[in-house]
Design a protein around this motif. Structure first.
Motif, PDB file in Angstrom:
ATOM      1  N   GLU A 125       0.846  -1.191   0.000  1.00 53.70           N
ATOM      2  CA  GLU A 125       0.000   0.000   0.000  1.00 53.70           C
ATOM      3  C   GLU A 125       0.881   1.240   0.000  1.00 53.70           C
ATOM      4  N   LEU A 126       0.386   2.280  -0.650  1.00 53.92           N
ATOM      5  CA  LEU A 126       1.079   3.560  -0.693  1.00 53.92           C
ATOM      6  C   LEU A 126       0.038   4.644  -0.511  1.00 53.92           C
ATOM      7  N   ILE A 127       0.292   5.561   0.418  1.00 54.51           N
ATOM      8  CA  ILE A 127      -0.618   6.677   0.640  1.00 54.51           C
ATOM      9  C   ILE A 127       0.112   7.945   0.254  1.00 54.51           C
ATOM     10  N   GLY A 128      -0.523   8.743  -0.595  1.00 53.48           N
ATOM     11  CA  GLY A 128       0.110   9.979  -1.029  1.00 53.48           C
ATOM     12  C   GLY A 128      -0.836  10.844  -1.831  1.00 53.48           C
ATOM     13  N   LYS A 129      -0.314  11.988  -2.227  1.00 55.80           N
ATOM     14  CA  LYS A 129      -1.101  12.967  -2.972  1.00 55.80           C
ATOM     15  C   LYS A 129      -0.952  12.702  -4.469  1.00 55.80           C
ATOM     16  N   LEU A 130      -2.061  12.658  -5.175  1.00 57.10           N
ATOM     17  CA  LEU A 130      -2.058  12.476  -6.619  1.00 57.10           C
ATOM     18  C   LEU A 130      -1.554  13.772  -7.249  1.00 57.10           C
ATOM     19  N   VAL A 161       1.058   9.565 -11.022  1.00 61.64           N
ATOM     20  CA  VAL A 161       2.153   9.784 -10.087  1.00 61.64           C
ATOM     21  C   VAL A 161       1.574  10.204  -8.740  1.00 61.64           C
ATOM     22  N   ILE A 162       2.044   9.551  -7.691  1.00 59.25           N
ATOM     23  CA  ILE A 162       1.674   9.866  -6.313  1.00 59.25           C
ATOM     24  C   ILE A 162       2.931  10.350  -5.600  1.00 59.25           C
ATOM     25  N   GLU A 163       2.785  11.415  -4.803  1.00 56.74           N
ATOM     26  CA  GLU A 163       3.885  11.885  -3.968  1.00 56.74           C
ATOM     27  C   GLU A 163       3.561  11.544  -2.527  1.00 56.74           C
ATOM     28  N   THR A 164       4.478  10.819  -1.873  1.00 64.13           N
ATOM     29  CA  THR A 164       4.237  10.419  -0.490  1.00 64.13           C
ATOM     30  C   THR A 164       4.188  11.650   0.395  1.00 64.13           C
ATOM     31  N   LEU A 165       3.542  11.524   1.535  1.00 62.31           N
ATOM     32  CA  LEU A 165       3.324  12.650   2.423  1.00 62.31           C
ATOM     33  C   LEU A 165       4.377  12.747   3.511  1.00 62.31           C
ATOM     34  N   ASP A 166       5.441  11.983   3.406  1.00 56.22           N
ATOM     35  CA  ASP A 166       6.531  12.043   4.376  1.00 56.22           C
ATOM     36  C   ASP A 166       7.140  13.435   4.316  1.00 56.22           C
ATOM     37  N   THR A 202      -5.714  12.954  -1.812  1.00 53.01           N
ATOM     38  CA  THR A 202      -4.856  12.013  -1.095  1.00 53.01           C
ATOM     39  C   THR A 202      -5.440  10.612  -1.286  1.00 53.01           C
ATOM     40  N   LEU A 203      -4.643   9.752  -1.925  1.00 52.82           N
ATOM     41  CA  LEU A 203      -5.108   8.412  -2.284  1.00 52.82           C
ATOM     42  C   LEU A 203      -4.387   7.334  -1.496  1.00 52.82           C
ATOM     43  N   LYS A 204      -5.052   6.220  -1.360  1.00 49.68           N
ATOM     44  CA  LYS A 204      -4.449   4.992  -0.857  1.00 49.68           C
ATOM     45  C   LYS A 204      -4.480   4.010  -2.020  1.00 49.68           C
ATOM     46  N   ALA A 205      -3.297   3.662  -2.525  1.00 50.93           N
ATOM     47  CA  ALA A 205      -3.193   2.748  -3.657  1.00 50.93           C
ATOM     48  C   ALA A 205      -2.672   1.405  -3.170  1.00 50.93           C
ATOM     49  N   THR A 206      -3.396   0.352  -3.465  1.00 51.46           N
ATOM     50  CA  THR A 206      -2.948  -1.009  -3.190  1.00 51.46           C
ATOM     51  C   THR A 206      -2.407  -1.548  -4.502  1.00 51.46           C
ATOM     52  N   PHE A 207      -1.177  -2.070  -4.461  1.00 51.40           N
ATOM     53  CA  PHE A 207      -0.520  -2.436  -5.720  1.00 51.40           C
ATOM     54  C   PHE A 207       0.348  -3.672  -5.550  1.00 51.40           C
ATOM     55  N   SER A 208       0.778  -4.194  -6.683  1.00 52.08           N
ATOM     56  CA  SER A 208       1.742  -5.290  -6.710  1.00 52.08           C
ATOM     57  C   SER A 208       2.914  -4.853  -7.584  1.00 52.08           C
ATOM     58  N   LEU A 266      -7.771   1.627  -5.822  1.00 54.26           N
ATOM     59  CA  LEU A 266      -7.545   3.040  -5.523  1.00 54.26           C
ATOM     60  C   LEU A 266      -8.710   3.541  -4.693  1.00 54.26           C
ATOM     61  N   GLU A 267      -8.406   4.260  -3.617  1.00 57.86           N
ATOM     62  CA  GLU A 267      -9.452   4.846  -2.797  1.00 57.86           C
ATOM     63  C   GLU A 267      -8.914   6.099  -2.123  1.00 57.86           C
ATOM     64  N   LEU A 268      -9.817   6.973  -1.718  1.00 56.45           N
ATOM     65  CA  LEU A 268      -9.411   8.164  -0.981  1.00 56.45           C
ATOM     66  C   LEU A 268      -8.892   7.739   0.384  1.00 56.45           C
ATOM     67  N   ALA A 269      -7.775   8.323   0.790  1.00 57.25           N
ATOM     68  CA  ALA A 269      -7.211   8.020   2.106  1.00 57.25           C
ATOM     69  C   ALA A 269      -8.019   8.771   3.154  1.00 57.25           C
ATOM     70  N   ASP A 270      -8.265   8.124   4.262  1.00 60.18           N
ATOM     71  CA  ASP A 270      -9.066   8.732   5.314  1.00 60.18           C
ATOM     72  C   ASP A 270      -8.183   9.237   6.440  1.00 60.18           C
ATOM     73  N   GLY A 271      -7.696  10.459   6.303  1.00 63.27           N
ATOM     74  CA  GLY A 271      -6.938  11.108   7.368  1.00 63.27           C
ATOM     75  C   GLY A 271      -5.550  10.556   7.602  1.00 63.27           C
ATOM     76  N   ALA A 272      -4.963   9.884   6.648  1.00 66.33           N
ATOM     77  CA  ALA A 272      -3.611   9.370   6.838  1.00 66.33           C
ATOM     78  C   ALA A 272      -2.621  10.521   6.804  1.00 66.33           C
ATOM     79  N   ASP A 273      -1.592  10.459   7.650  1.00 67.54           N
ATOM     80  CA  ASP A 273      -0.663  11.572   7.736  1.00 67.54           C
ATOM     81  C   ASP A 273       0.712  11.268   7.166  1.00 67.54           C
ATOM     82  N   SER A 274       0.967  10.060   6.702  1.00 66.09           N
ATOM     83  CA  SER A 274       2.268   9.811   6.090  1.00 66.09           C
ATOM     84  C   SER A 274       2.125   8.758   5.002  1.00 66.09           C
ATOM     85  N   GLY A 275       2.937   8.909   3.956  1.00 67.50           N
ATOM     86  CA  GLY A 275       2.930   7.957   2.867  1.00 67.50           C
ATOM     87  C   GLY A 275       3.973   6.894   3.111  1.00 67.50           C
ATOM     88  N   TYR A 276       3.652   5.672   2.765  1.00 68.99           N
ATOM     89  CA  TYR A 276       4.601   4.601   2.981  1.00 68.99           C
ATOM     90  C   TYR A 276       4.263   3.441   2.072  1.00 68.99           C
TER      91      TYR A 276
END
Length: 136
Positions: free
Chosen positions: A4-9, A31-36, A63-69, A88-98
């Protein structure tokens, strides 16, 4: 293995279509940019087929949450790696991308405050014997 990766589209590339021996296909990269806050990373991912339509419901800046392989393939003795998003789904209040494996990472010990930052000496500092308070 699902990651999983959480970041801004930040960018959606044009959709690419083609015809293969198995029929028509389409894919779209984004392209997603992580929120770190200290070291944000930009990651290019791909959605294939019907998932390309799912990408159109999101706007740049979301801010998306992408599940990928992760998949690699060889062509002419070169290897190509692709991050293929399948959810792909909207992230719910996540504060860091990883990008995290399915199992939790071990806890890290915090460093003492005294060792956190070295003291810097200005470049143009001159030393004479009287200002040097070393014991030797």
């Amino acid at each position: 293995m699902a990651l999983e990766l959480i970041g801004k589209l930040i960018k959606v590339m044009p959709e690419v279509t083609g015809q293969g021996r198995n029929g028509a296909w389409n894919k779209q990269e984004f392209v997603i940019e992580t929120l770190d806050s200290q070291y944000p990373k930009k990651v290019c991912m791909t959605v294939w087929g019907d998932k390309a339509a799912d990408l159109k419901q999101f706007a740049e800046g979301d801010t998306l949450k992408a599940t990928f392989s992760v998949e690699s393939r060889e062509y002419n003795e070169r290897w190509y790696t692709e991050l293929r998003a399948f959810r792909l789904e909207l992230a719910d209040g996540a504060d860091s991308g990883y990008a995290a494996p399915a199992r939790p990472a071990p806890a890290q010990q915090p460093r003492p405050a005294a060792q956190s930052q070295p003291v810097a000496t200005p470049f143009n500092t001159s030393f004479d014997e009287e200002s040097n308070d070393l014991p030797f």
